[in-house]
Scaffold this motif. Structure first.
Motif, short mmCIF file in Angstrom:
data_model
loop_
_atom_site.label_atom_id
_atom_site.label_comp_id
_atom_site.label_asym_id
_atom_site.label_seq_id
_atom_site.Cartn_x
_atom_site.Cartn_y
_atom_site.Cartn_z
N ALA A 28 -8.22 8.83 6.33
CA ALA A 28 -8.79 9.86 7.20
C ALA A 28 -10.32 9.78 7.19
O ALA A 28 -10.96 9.93 8.24
N ALA A 29 -10.91 9.54 6.03
CA ALA A 29 -12.37 9.40 5.94
C ALA A 29 -12.85 8.19 6.72
O ALA A 29 -13.88 8.26 7.41
N THR A 30 -12.12 7.09 6.64
CA THR A 30 -12.46 5.90 7.41
C THR A 30 -12.42 6.19 8.89
O THR A 30 -13.36 5.87 9.64
N ALA A 31 -11.34 6.80 9.35
CA ALA A 31 -11.20 7.11 10.78
C ALA A 31 -12.32 8.04 11.25
O ALA A 31 -12.91 7.81 12.31
N ALA A 32 -12.63 9.06 10.47
CA ALA A 32 -13.68 10.00 10.85
C ALA A 32 -15.05 9.33 10.86
O ALA A 32 -15.86 9.56 11.77
N SER A 33 -15.32 8.50 9.87
CA SER A 33 -16.62 7.82 9.79
C SER A 33 -16.82 6.89 10.98
O SER A 33 -17.89 6.89 11.61
N THR A 57 -4.96 7.64 -0.83
CA THR A 57 -4.91 6.67 0.27
C THR A 57 -5.00 7.38 1.61
O THR A 57 -5.73 6.93 2.51
N LEU A 58 -4.30 8.49 1.76
CA LEU A 58 -4.36 9.24 3.01
C LEU A 58 -5.75 9.83 3.25
O LEU A 58 -6.24 9.80 4.38
N ILE A 59 -6.36 10.34 2.21
CA ILE A 59 -7.72 10.89 2.34
C ILE A 59 -8.70 9.77 2.69
O ILE A 59 -9.56 9.94 3.56
N MET A 86 0.85 -1.18 0.00
CA MET A 86 0.00 0.00 0.00
C MET A 86 0.89 1.24 0.00
O MET A 86 1.79 1.36 0.82
N THR A 87 0.61 2.14 -0.92
CA THR A 87 1.36 3.39 -0.97
C THR A 87 0.61 4.47 -0.22
O THR A 87 -0.62 4.47 -0.16
N LEU A 88 1.35 5.39 0.34
CA LEU A 88 0.74 6.48 1.10
C LEU A 88 0.65 7.72 0.24
O LEU A 88 1.22 8.76 0.54
#
Length: 100
Positions: A12-17, A7-9, A1-3
């Motif tokens: 972040a969306a996963t964490a926020a959700s 991928t970073l967005i 997986m590349t950062l």
């Protein structure tokens, strides 16, 4: 997986959700109070996450699958607690957090 940017967005969306449902679920466990929760809203929320989960499965996209599975479970827990009678709601909450 590349950062890279997407991928970073996505991370972040996963964490926020996922994080967005945690305070509500924890408040219900601690207070056993769901009076201000809209059952209709959570029916739609659970349905939406279930559909996104199915979409992710059909596409074979693990980020969609993982994120929406976790969000679906958290929102379904909140909906279940809203719909349970008071004595069963208390029993579930005590099983999760017996300190109260």
């Amino acid at each position: 997986m590349t950062l890279d940017g997407p991928t970073l967005i996505g991370a972040a969306a996963t964490a926020a959700s996922i994080a967005s449902f945690t305070p509500q679920a924890w408040k219900i466990i601690r207070t056993r109070d769901t009076k201000s929760i809209s059952a209709g809203t959570y029916v739609l929320t659970v349905t939406g996450f279930a559909l996104w989960l199915a979409y992710g499965v059909l596409l074979g996209q693990w980020p969609l699958i993982a994120t929406n599975a976790i969000c679906c479970l958290l929102s379904a827990f909140i909906l279940m607690m809203k719909l349970l009678p008071a004595e069963k709601k208390k029993a579930v909450a005590e099983a999760i957090d017996p300190s109260d």
